[in-house]
Write an enzyme that holds these catalytic residues in place. Structure first.
Site, mmCIF file in Angstrom:
data_model
loop_
_atom_site.group_PDB
_atom_site.id
_atom_site.type_symbol
_atom_site.label_atom_id
_atom_site.label_comp_id
_atom_site.label_asym_id
_atom_site.label_seq_id
_atom_site.Cartn_x
_atom_site.Cartn_y
_atom_site.Cartn_z
ATOM 1 N N SER A 125 0.854 -1.251 0.074
ATOM 2 C CA SER A 125 0.192 0.075 0.223
ATOM 3 C C SER A 125 0.787 1.365 -0.154
ATOM 4 O O SER A 125 1.998 1.222 0.482
ATOM 5 C CB SER A 125 -0.961 -0.133 1.163
ATOM 6 O OG SER A 125 -1.605 1.348 1.430
ATOM 7 N N TYR A 150 -1.990 -1.655 11.087
ATOM 8 C CA TYR A 150 -2.061 -2.127 9.700
ATOM 9 C C TYR A 150 -1.136 -1.635 8.781
ATOM 10 O O TYR A 150 -0.486 -2.519 8.291
ATOM 11 C CB TYR A 150 -3.571 -1.748 9.331
ATOM 12 C CG TYR A 150 -3.608 -1.705 7.713
ATOM 13 C CD1 TYR A 150 -4.017 -3.014 7.177
ATOM 14 C CD2 TYR A 150 -3.507 -0.794 6.971
ATOM 15 C CE1 TYR A 150 -4.085 -3.315 5.734
ATOM 16 C CE2 TYR A 150 -3.476 -1.062 5.422
ATOM 17 C CZ TYR A 150 -3.781 -2.166 4.961
ATOM 18 O OH TYR A 150 -3.909 -2.273 3.616
ATOM 19 N N LYS A 154 2.078 -3.900 6.409
ATOM 20 C CA LYS A 154 2.703 -3.596 5.124
ATOM 21 C C LYS A 154 4.104 -3.418 4.878
ATOM 22 O O LYS A 154 4.755 -4.013 4.181
ATOM 23 C CB LYS A 154 1.818 -2.473 4.367
ATOM 24 C CG LYS A 154 0.234 -3.016 4.295
ATOM 25 C CD LYS A 154 0.112 -4.042 3.421
ATOM 26 C CE LYS A 154 -1.361 -4.486 3.531
ATOM 27 N NZ LYS A 154 -1.585 -6.038 2.915
HETATM 28 N N1 NAD Z 1 -8.805 -1.542 -0.741
HETATM 29 C C1 NAD Z 1 -7.859 -0.786 -0.345
HETATM 30 O O1 NAD Z 1 -7.997 0.412 -0.208
HETATM 31 C C2 NAD Z 1 -6.434 -1.258 -0.418
HETATM 32 C C3 NAD Z 1 -5.345 -0.617 -0.555
HETATM 33 C C4 NAD Z 1 -4.198 -0.872 -0.258
HETATM 34 C C5 NAD Z 1 -3.806 -2.231 -0.063
HETATM 35 N N2 NAD Z 1 -4.872 -3.239 0.091
HETATM 36 C C6 NAD Z 1 -4.631 -4.480 0.315
HETATM 37 O O2 NAD Z 1 -5.091 -5.460 -0.826
HETATM 38 C C7 NAD Z 1 -5.539 -6.455 -0.209
HETATM 39 C C8 NAD Z 1 -6.978 -6.895 -0.495
HETATM 40 O O3 NAD Z 1 -7.790 -5.642 -0.198
HETATM 41 P P1 NAD Z 1 -9.309 -5.687 -0.400
HETATM 42 O O4 NAD Z 1 -9.870 -4.382 -0.520
HETATM 43 O O5 NAD Z 1 -9.569 -6.489 -1.638
HETATM 44 O O6 NAD Z 1 -9.827 -6.445 0.936
HETATM 45 P P2 NAD Z 1 -10.864 -7.387 1.036
HETATM 46 O O7 NAD Z 1 -11.243 -7.531 2.670
HETATM 47 O O8 NAD Z 1 -12.286 -7.251 0.381
HETATM 48 O O9 NAD Z 1 -10.335 -8.739 0.463
HETATM 49 C C9 NAD Z 1 -9.640 -9.474 1.564
HETATM 50 C C10 NAD Z 1 -10.220 -11.160 1.566
HETATM 51 O O10 NAD Z 1 -9.404 -11.888 2.164
HETATM 52 C C11 NAD Z 1 -10.264 -12.796 3.075
HETATM 53 N N3 NAD Z 1 -9.118 -12.957 4.261
HETATM 54 C C12 NAD Z 1 -9.079 -12.331 5.299
HETATM 55 N N4 NAD Z 1 -8.390 -12.860 6.231
HETATM 56 C C13 NAD Z 1 -8.334 -14.602 5.701
HETATM 57 C C14 NAD Z 1 -7.795 -15.493 6.414
HETATM 58 N N5 NAD Z 1 -7.075 -15.516 7.581
HETATM 59 N N6 NAD Z 1 -7.945 -16.866 5.734
HETATM 60 C C15 NAD Z 1 -8.426 -16.485 4.502
HETATM 61 N N7 NAD Z 1 -9.162 -15.641 4.000
HETATM 62 C C16 NAD Z 1 -8.926 -14.556 4.712
HETATM 63 C C17 NAD Z 1 -11.408 -12.019 3.427
HETATM 64 O O11 NAD Z 1 -12.435 -12.598 3.511
HETATM 65 C C18 NAD Z 1 -11.580 -11.234 2.032
HETATM 66 O O12 NAD Z 1 -12.510 -11.801 1.143
HETATM 67 C C19 NAD Z 1 -5.341 -6.385 1.396
HETATM 68 O O13 NAD Z 1 -3.974 -6.993 1.557
HETATM 69 C C20 NAD Z 1 -5.233 -5.030 1.434
HETATM 70 O O14 NAD Z 1 -4.621 -4.881 2.646
HETATM 71 C C21 NAD Z 1 -6.171 -2.739 0.011
#
Ligand code: NAD
Length: 338
Positions: A125, A150, A154
Protein backbone atom coordinates in the site's frame (compact mmCIF):
# COMPACT_ATOMS: atom_id res chain seq x y z
CA UNK A 1 -1.04 -22.77 -15.34
CA UNK A 2 -2.49 -22.89 -11.83
CA UNK A 3 -2.42 -19.72 -9.71
CA UNK A 4 -3.48 -19.42 -6.07
CA UNK A 5 -5.34 -16.23 -5.20
CA UNK A 6 -5.69 -15.78 -1.43
CA UNK A 7 -8.56 -13.50 -0.44
CA UNK A 8 -9.84 -14.05 -3.97
CA UNK A 9 -13.48 -13.37 -3.05
CA UNK A 10 -12.63 -9.93 -1.67
CA UNK A 11 -12.80 -6.60 -3.47
CA UNK A 12 -9.50 -6.51 -5.37
CA UNK A 13 -9.04 -10.30 -5.37
CA UNK A 14 -12.32 -11.01 -7.17
CA UNK A 15 -11.54 -8.52 -9.94
CA UNK A 16 -8.09 -10.06 -10.32
CA UNK A 17 -9.54 -13.58 -10.57
CA UNK A 18 -11.65 -12.32 -13.49
CA UNK A 19 -8.61 -10.90 -15.30
CA UNK A 20 -6.54 -14.04 -14.64
CA UNK A 21 -9.30 -16.27 -16.02
CA UNK A 22 -9.69 -13.95 -19.02
CA UNK A 23 -5.98 -14.54 -19.71
CA UNK A 24 -6.42 -18.32 -19.53
CA UNK A 25 -4.97 -19.03 -16.08
CA UNK A 26 -6.50 -21.75 -13.92
CA UNK A 27 -7.36 -20.08 -10.63
CA UNK A 28 -7.77 -21.57 -7.20
CA UNK A 29 -9.15 -19.21 -4.57
CA UNK A 30 -8.65 -19.45 -0.81
CA UNK A 31 -10.95 -17.33 1.33
CA UNK A 32 -12.47 -17.70 4.80
CA UNK A 33 -15.37 -15.36 3.94
CA UNK A 34 -14.50 -13.12 6.91
CA UNK A 35 -14.92 -10.05 4.70
CA UNK A 36 -16.64 -11.43 1.61
CA UNK A 37 -19.55 -13.49 0.40
CA UNK A 38 -19.72 -16.88 -1.29
CA UNK A 39 -21.99 -15.25 -3.91
CA UNK A 40 -18.91 -13.57 -5.38
CA UNK A 41 -18.19 -16.93 -7.08
CA UNK A 42 -21.44 -16.51 -9.04
CA UNK A 43 -20.42 -12.99 -10.04
CA UNK A 44 -17.04 -14.20 -11.31
CA UNK A 45 -18.71 -17.03 -13.22
CA UNK A 46 -21.28 -14.66 -14.75
CA UNK A 47 -18.47 -12.50 -16.16
CA UNK A 48 -15.97 -15.13 -17.27
CA UNK A 49 -18.15 -18.21 -17.84
CA UNK A 50 -15.85 -20.08 -15.48
CA UNK A 51 -16.01 -20.81 -11.77
CA UNK A 52 -12.62 -20.80 -10.05
CA UNK A 53 -11.71 -23.71 -7.79
CA UNK A 54 -12.65 -22.61 -4.27
CA UNK A 55 -11.12 -23.75 -0.98
CA UNK A 56 -12.83 -22.24 2.05
CA UNK A 57 -10.20 -22.12 4.74
CA UNK A 58 -8.66 -19.82 7.30
CA UNK A 59 -5.03 -19.21 6.40
CA UNK A 60 -4.17 -18.67 10.06
CA UNK A 61 -4.44 -22.45 10.43
CA UNK A 62 -0.94 -23.44 9.45
CA UNK A 63 -1.68 -27.15 9.00
CA UNK A 64 -4.45 -26.27 6.53
CA UNK A 65 -2.05 -24.10 4.55
CA UNK A 66 0.41 -27.01 4.46
CA UNK A 67 -2.31 -29.44 3.34
CA UNK A 68 -3.43 -27.02 0.65
CA UNK A 69 0.04 -26.91 -0.90
CA UNK A 70 0.25 -30.73 -0.77
CA UNK A 71 -3.10 -31.04 -2.53
CA UNK A 72 -2.35 -28.32 -5.09
CA UNK A 73 1.34 -29.08 -5.65
CA UNK A 74 1.03 -27.74 -9.21
CA UNK A 75 0.46 -24.12 -8.07
CA UNK A 76 3.07 -22.00 -9.86
CA UNK A 77 2.17 -18.56 -8.65
CA UNK A 78 0.48 -16.95 -5.66
CA UNK A 79 -1.26 -13.59 -5.51
CA UNK A 80 -1.66 -12.85 -1.83
CA UNK A 81 -4.56 -10.47 -1.11
CA UNK A 82 -5.89 -11.96 2.10
CA UNK A 83 -5.43 -9.61 5.04
CA UNK A 84 -7.36 -7.55 7.54
CA UNK A 85 -7.47 -3.96 6.35
CA UNK A 86 -9.34 -1.64 8.73
CA UNK A 87 -6.85 0.92 10.05
CA UNK A 88 -8.94 1.85 13.13
CA UNK A 89 -9.58 -1.77 14.07
CA UNK A 90 -5.86 -2.50 13.79
CA UNK A 91 -5.20 0.03 16.56
CA UNK A 92 -7.71 -1.79 18.79
CA UNK A 93 -6.61 -5.32 17.85
CA UNK A 94 -2.96 -5.23 16.85
CA UNK A 95 -2.33 -8.94 17.47
CA UNK A 96 -5.18 -9.91 15.15
CA UNK A 97 -3.54 -7.80 12.44
CA UNK A 98 -0.03 -9.11 13.04
CA UNK A 99 -1.29 -12.70 12.99
CA UNK A 100 -3.53 -12.36 9.95
CA UNK A 101 -1.30 -10.10 7.86
CA UNK A 102 2.16 -11.34 8.87
CA UNK A 103 1.76 -14.82 10.40
CA UNK A 104 -0.10 -15.99 7.30
CA UNK A 105 2.49 -14.39 5.01
CA UNK A 106 5.22 -16.41 6.75
CA UNK A 107 3.24 -19.68 6.41
CA UNK A 108 2.82 -19.14 2.68
CA UNK A 109 6.47 -18.22 2.08
CA UNK A 110 7.52 -21.33 4.04
CA UNK A 111 5.44 -23.45 1.64
CA UNK A 112 6.93 -21.72 -1.41
CA UNK A 113 10.40 -22.41 -0.04
CA UNK A 114 9.49 -26.09 0.46
CA UNK A 115 8.21 -26.24 -3.12
CA UNK A 116 11.58 -25.04 -4.36
CA UNK A 117 10.26 -21.67 -5.50
CA UNK A 118 7.33 -19.94 -7.14
CA UNK A 119 6.15 -16.50 -8.23
CA UNK A 120 4.62 -14.38 -5.49
CA UNK A 121 2.70 -11.10 -5.67
CA UNK A 122 2.02 -9.15 -2.48
CA UNK A 123 -0.66 -6.50 -1.83
CA UNK A 124 1.16 -3.58 -0.33
CA UNK A 125 0.00 0.00 0.00
CA UNK A 126 1.01 3.61 -0.51
CA UNK A 127 0.51 3.91 3.24
CA UNK A 128 4.18 2.85 3.53
CA UNK A 129 5.17 6.34 2.30
CA UNK A 130 3.16 8.23 4.96
CA UNK A 131 3.18 11.93 4.08
CA UNK A 132 5.84 11.80 1.38
CA UNK A 133 8.04 14.87 1.00
CA UNK A 134 7.69 15.06 -2.78
CA UNK A 135 4.79 14.56 -5.20
CA UNK A 136 4.32 12.47 -7.25
CA UNK A 137 5.66 9.61 -5.12
CA UNK A 138 8.29 7.36 -6.68
CA UNK A 139 9.22 3.89 -5.40
CA UNK A 140 12.48 5.37 -4.04
CA UNK A 141 10.65 7.69 -1.63
CA UNK A 142 11.54 6.77 1.94
CA UNK A 143 9.28 4.48 3.92
CA UNK A 144 8.03 6.56 6.87
CA UNK A 145 7.23 5.26 10.37
CA UNK A 146 3.84 3.55 10.23
CA UNK A 147 0.86 5.38 11.76
CA UNK A 148 -1.04 2.17 12.62
CA UNK A 149 -0.50 -1.56 13.14
CA UNK A 150 -2.19 -2.09 9.75
CA UNK A 151 0.32 0.21 8.02
CA UNK A 152 3.11 -1.53 9.88
CA UNK A 153 2.01 -4.94 8.59
CA UNK A 154 2.55 -3.68 5.03
CA UNK A 155 6.03 -2.34 5.82
CA UNK A 156 7.11 -5.43 7.75
CA UNK A 157 5.41 -7.67 5.17
CA UNK A 158 7.60 -6.15 2.46
CA UNK A 159 10.69 -6.69 4.63
CA UNK A 160 9.79 -10.33 5.29
CA UNK A 161 9.49 -10.95 1.55
CA UNK A 162 12.68 -9.05 0.71
CA UNK A 163 14.72 -10.95 3.32
CA UNK A 164 13.24 -14.27 2.19
CA UNK A 165 14.04 -13.57 -1.47
CA UNK A 166 17.61 -12.62 -0.60
CA UNK A 167 18.42 -16.16 0.55
CA UNK A 168 15.93 -18.08 -1.64
CA UNK A 169 16.72 -17.20 -5.26
CA UNK A 170 13.96 -19.53 -6.51
CA UNK A 171 11.29 -17.40 -4.89
CA UNK A 172 10.48 -14.45 -7.16
CA UNK A 173 8.35 -11.72 -5.67
CA UNK A 174 6.78 -8.38 -6.49
CA UNK A 175 5.23 -6.04 -3.93
CA UNK A 176 2.56 -3.82 -5.47
CA UNK A 177 1.93 -0.59 -3.60
CA UNK A 178 -1.67 0.33 -4.33
CA UNK A 179 -2.86 3.90 -4.11
CA UNK A 180 -6.68 4.14 -3.68
CA UNK A 181 -8.61 1.37 -5.41
CA UNK A 182 -12.25 2.25 -6.22
CA UNK A 183 -15.05 1.19 -8.54
CA UNK A 184 -16.47 -2.13 -9.62
CA UNK A 185 -16.58 -4.39 -12.64
CA UNK A 186 -18.52 -2.59 -15.44
CA UNK A 187 -20.92 -5.57 -15.59
CA UNK A 188 -21.90 -4.79 -11.95
CA UNK A 189 -21.55 -8.51 -11.18
CA UNK A 190 -18.79 -7.93 -8.62
CA UNK A 191 -17.70 -4.88 -6.60
CA UNK A 192 -16.80 -3.68 -3.13
CA UNK A 193 -18.90 -5.05 -0.26
CA UNK A 194 -17.89 -3.21 2.92
CA UNK A 195 -19.15 -4.78 6.12
CA UNK A 196 -20.75 -2.15 8.36
CA UNK A 197 -19.81 1.51 8.06
CA UNK A 198 -17.41 1.97 5.11
CA UNK A 199 -13.89 3.07 5.99
CA UNK A 200 -13.21 4.48 2.54
CA UNK A 201 -14.54 7.57 0.79
CA UNK A 202 -16.13 6.09 -2.33
CA UNK A 203 -18.32 3.39 -0.73
CA UNK A 204 -19.37 6.01 1.83
CA UNK A 205 -20.37 8.34 -1.01
CA UNK A 206 -22.33 5.67 -2.92
CA UNK A 207 -24.05 4.45 0.26
CA UNK A 208 -25.05 8.03 1.03
CA UNK A 209 -26.25 8.43 -2.56
CA UNK A 210 -28.45 5.35 -2.30
CA UNK A 211 -29.87 6.49 1.06
CA UNK A 212 -28.18 3.98 3.36
CA UNK A 213 -26.16 6.74 5.10
CA UNK A 214 -27.61 10.13 5.82
CA UNK A 215 -24.62 12.37 5.26
CA UNK A 216 -20.96 12.23 4.29
CA UNK A 217 -18.49 14.02 6.55
CA UNK A 218 -15.60 15.69 4.72
CA UNK A 219 -12.72 15.86 7.19
CA UNK A 220 -11.21 19.33 6.79
CA UNK A 221 -11.27 21.92 4.01
CA UNK A 222 -8.35 23.97 5.24
CA UNK A 223 -5.49 21.79 4.01
CA UNK A 224 -2.84 23.40 1.79
CA UNK A 225 -4.42 22.02 -1.42
CA UNK A 226 -6.28 23.95 -4.19
CA UNK A 227 -9.76 23.39 -2.68
CA UNK A 228 -8.58 22.69 0.89
CA UNK A 229 -9.54 18.98 0.96
CA UNK A 230 -7.15 16.02 0.97
CA UNK A 231 -5.82 14.61 -2.28
CA UNK A 232 -5.51 10.91 -3.21
CA UNK A 233 -4.82 8.88 -6.33
CA UNK A 234 -8.02 6.92 -7.08
CA UNK A 235 -7.48 3.94 -9.35
CA UNK A 236 -10.19 1.83 -10.99
CA UNK A 237 -10.10 -1.69 -9.51
CA UNK A 238 -10.21 -3.26 -12.99
CA UNK A 239 -7.03 -1.37 -13.97
CA UNK A 240 -5.47 -2.50 -10.71
CA UNK A 241 -6.48 -6.12 -11.35
CA UNK A 242 -4.88 -6.02 -14.81
CA UNK A 243 -1.60 -4.84 -13.29
CA UNK A 244 -1.51 -8.02 -11.19
CA UNK A 245 -1.66 -10.15 -14.32
CA UNK A 246 1.23 -8.15 -15.85
CA UNK A 247 3.30 -8.48 -12.68
CA UNK A 248 2.65 -12.21 -12.48
CA UNK A 249 3.55 -12.73 -16.15
CA UNK A 250 6.79 -10.83 -15.59
CA UNK A 251 7.78 -13.33 -12.91
CA UNK A 252 6.48 -16.46 -14.64
CA UNK A 253 8.35 -15.50 -17.83
CA UNK A 254 11.56 -14.74 -15.90
CA UNK A 255 11.55 -11.13 -17.09
CA UNK A 256 12.26 -9.72 -13.62
CA UNK A 257 15.59 -7.97 -13.03
CA UNK A 258 15.69 -8.83 -9.35
CA UNK A 259 13.88 -11.57 -7.42
CA UNK A 260 12.25 -8.90 -5.26
CA UNK A 261 10.78 -5.83 -6.94
CA UNK A 262 8.39 -3.05 -5.92
CA UNK A 263 5.93 -1.09 -8.08
CA UNK A 264 3.51 1.74 -7.42
CA UNK A 265 0.03 1.24 -8.83
CA UNK A 266 -1.96 4.41 -9.30
CA UNK A 267 -3.13 6.72 -12.06
CA UNK A 268 -0.52 9.41 -11.45
CA UNK A 269 -3.26 12.01 -10.92
CA UNK A 270 -4.39 13.33 -7.58
CA UNK A 271 -8.06 14.11 -6.92
CA UNK A 272 -9.42 16.01 -3.95
CA UNK A 273 -12.33 14.81 -1.83
CA UNK A 274 -14.52 17.55 -3.35
CA UNK A 275 -13.51 16.50 -6.87
CA UNK A 276 -14.57 12.92 -6.08
CA UNK A 277 -17.91 14.18 -4.74
CA UNK A 278 -18.43 16.27 -7.88
CA UNK A 279 -17.57 13.29 -10.05
CA UNK A 280 -20.20 11.26 -8.20
CA UNK A 281 -22.77 14.03 -8.71
CA UNK A 282 -21.97 14.17 -12.44
CA UNK A 283 -22.29 10.45 -13.10
CA UNK A 284 -25.28 9.82 -10.83
CA UNK A 285 -27.21 13.01 -11.51
CA UNK A 286 -27.77 13.25 -7.74
CA UNK A 287 -26.80 15.92 -5.23
CA UNK A 288 -24.75 14.41 -2.42
CA UNK A 289 -25.59 15.35 1.15
CA UNK A 290 -22.23 16.22 2.75
CA UNK A 291 -20.85 18.57 5.35
CA UNK A 292 -17.38 19.85 6.13
CA UNK A 293 -16.20 18.84 9.60
CA UNK A 294 -12.89 19.11 11.49
CA UNK A 295 -9.74 17.46 10.24
CA UNK A 296 -9.28 13.83 11.26
CA UNK A 297 -6.01 12.84 12.90
CA UNK A 298 -3.67 10.68 10.87
CA UNK A 299 -4.83 11.87 7.43
CA UNK A 300 -1.99 12.74 5.07
CA UNK A 301 -2.55 15.89 3.01
CA UNK A 302 -1.83 14.44 -0.36
CA UNK A 303 -0.57 11.22 -1.93
CA UNK A 304 -0.39 10.43 -5.62
CA UNK A 305 1.85 8.09 -7.53
CA UNK A 306 4.64 8.46 -9.99
CA UNK A 307 3.62 5.50 -12.14
CA UNK A 308 6.47 5.61 -14.66
CA UNK A 309 8.13 2.45 -13.33
CA UNK A 310 4.94 0.37 -13.70
CA UNK A 311 4.20 2.04 -17.07
CA UNK A 312 7.63 1.34 -18.52
CA UNK A 313 8.73 -1.88 -16.82
CA UNK A 314 5.39 -3.72 -16.48
CA UNK A 315 3.98 -2.23 -19.69
CA UNK A 316 0.82 -1.30 -17.83
CA UNK A 317 -1.06 1.95 -17.48
CA UNK A 318 -4.30 2.82 -15.68
CA UNK A 319 -6.84 3.63 -18.38
CA UNK A 320 -10.10 4.55 -16.65
CA UNK A 321 -11.02 8.09 -15.69
CA UNK A 322 -12.31 9.08 -12.26
CA UNK A 323 -15.82 9.47 -13.73
CA UNK A 324 -15.71 5.96 -15.22
CA UNK A 325 -14.63 4.50 -11.91
CA UNK A 326 -17.30 6.45 -10.00
CA UNK A 327 -19.96 5.39 -12.50
CA UNK A 328 -19.06 1.71 -12.02
CA UNK A 329 -19.12 2.14 -8.22
CA UNK A 330 -22.55 3.76 -8.46
CA UNK A 331 -24.00 1.07 -10.77
CA UNK A 332 -22.75 -1.58 -8.34
CA UNK A 333 -24.19 0.20 -5.30
CA UNK A 334 -27.58 0.54 -6.99
CA UNK A 335 -27.56 -3.15 -7.88
CA UNK A 336 -26.62 -4.25 -4.35
CA UNK A 337 -28.98 -1.96 -2.40
CA UNK A 338 -31.39 -0.72 -5.00
N1 NAD B 1 -8.82 -1.71 -0.66
C1 NAD B 1 -7.82 -0.84 -0.44
O1 NAD B 1 -8.04 0.36 -0.36
C2 NAD B 1 -6.40 -1.34 -0.32
C3 NAD B 1 -5.33 -0.42 -0.43
C4 NAD B 1 -4.03 -0.88 -0.31
C5 NAD B 1 -3.78 -2.23 -0.05
N2 NAD B 1 -4.83 -3.09 0.09
C6 NAD B 1 -4.55 -4.51 0.38
O2 NAD B 1 -5.05 -5.28 -0.69
C7 NAD B 1 -5.49 -6.56 -0.21
C8 NAD B 1 -6.91 -6.81 -0.66
O3 NAD B 1 -7.74 -5.75 -0.20
P1 NAD B 1 -9.32 -5.74 -0.45
O4 NAD B 1 -9.74 -4.32 -0.44
O5 NAD B 1 -9.64 -6.59 -1.62
O6 NAD B 1 -9.80 -6.42 0.91
P2 NAD B 1 -11.02 -7.42 1.17
O7 NAD B 1 -11.26 -7.44 2.64
O8 NAD B 1 -12.16 -7.10 0.27
O9 NAD B 1 -10.40 -8.83 0.70
C9 NAD B 1 -9.60 -9.62 1.54
C10 NAD B 1 -10.17 -11.04 1.50
O10 NAD B 1 -9.35 -11.88 2.32
C11 NAD B 1 -10.18 -12.73 3.07
N3 NAD B 1 -9.42 -13.11 4.28
C12 NAD B 1 -9.02 -12.29 5.29
N4 NAD B 1 -8.37 -13.01 6.22
C13 NAD B 1 -8.34 -14.30 5.78
C14 NAD B 1 -7.81 -15.52 6.31
N5 NAD B 1 -7.19 -15.57 7.50
N6 NAD B 1 -7.96 -16.68 5.60
C15 NAD B 1 -8.59 -16.65 4.40
N7 NAD B 1 -9.12 -15.53 3.85
C16 NAD B 1 -9.00 -14.37 4.55
C17 NAD B 1 -11.44 -11.93 3.35
O11 NAD B 1 -12.57 -12.74 3.61
C18 NAD B 1 -11.59 -11.14 2.04
O12 NAD B 1 -12.41 -11.84 1.12
C19 NAD B 1 -5.29 -6.51 1.30
O13 NAD B 1 -4.04 -7.09 1.60
C20 NAD B 1 -5.26 -5.03 1.61
O14 NAD B 1 -4.53 -4.75 2.78
C21 NAD B 1 -6.12 -2.68 -0.05
Amino acid sequence: MKILVTGGLGFIGSHTVVELQNEGFEVVVIDNLSNSSIDVLDGIEAITGKRPIFEELDLREKSKVQNFFKKHSDVQGVIHFSASKAVGESVEKPLLYYENNLGVLVYILQELKKKGGASFIFSSSCTVYGQADKMPITEDAPVKPAESPYGNTKQVGEEIIRDTCKVNPDIKAIALRYFNPIGAHPSANIGELPLGVPQNLVPYITQTGVGLREQLSVFGDDYPTPDGTCIRDYIHVVDLAKAHVKALQRLLNDKNEDNYEVFNLGTGTGSSVLEVIHSFERVSGKKLNYKIVDRRSGDVIQAYADTSKANEVLGWKAESTLDEAMKSAWEWEKKVRG
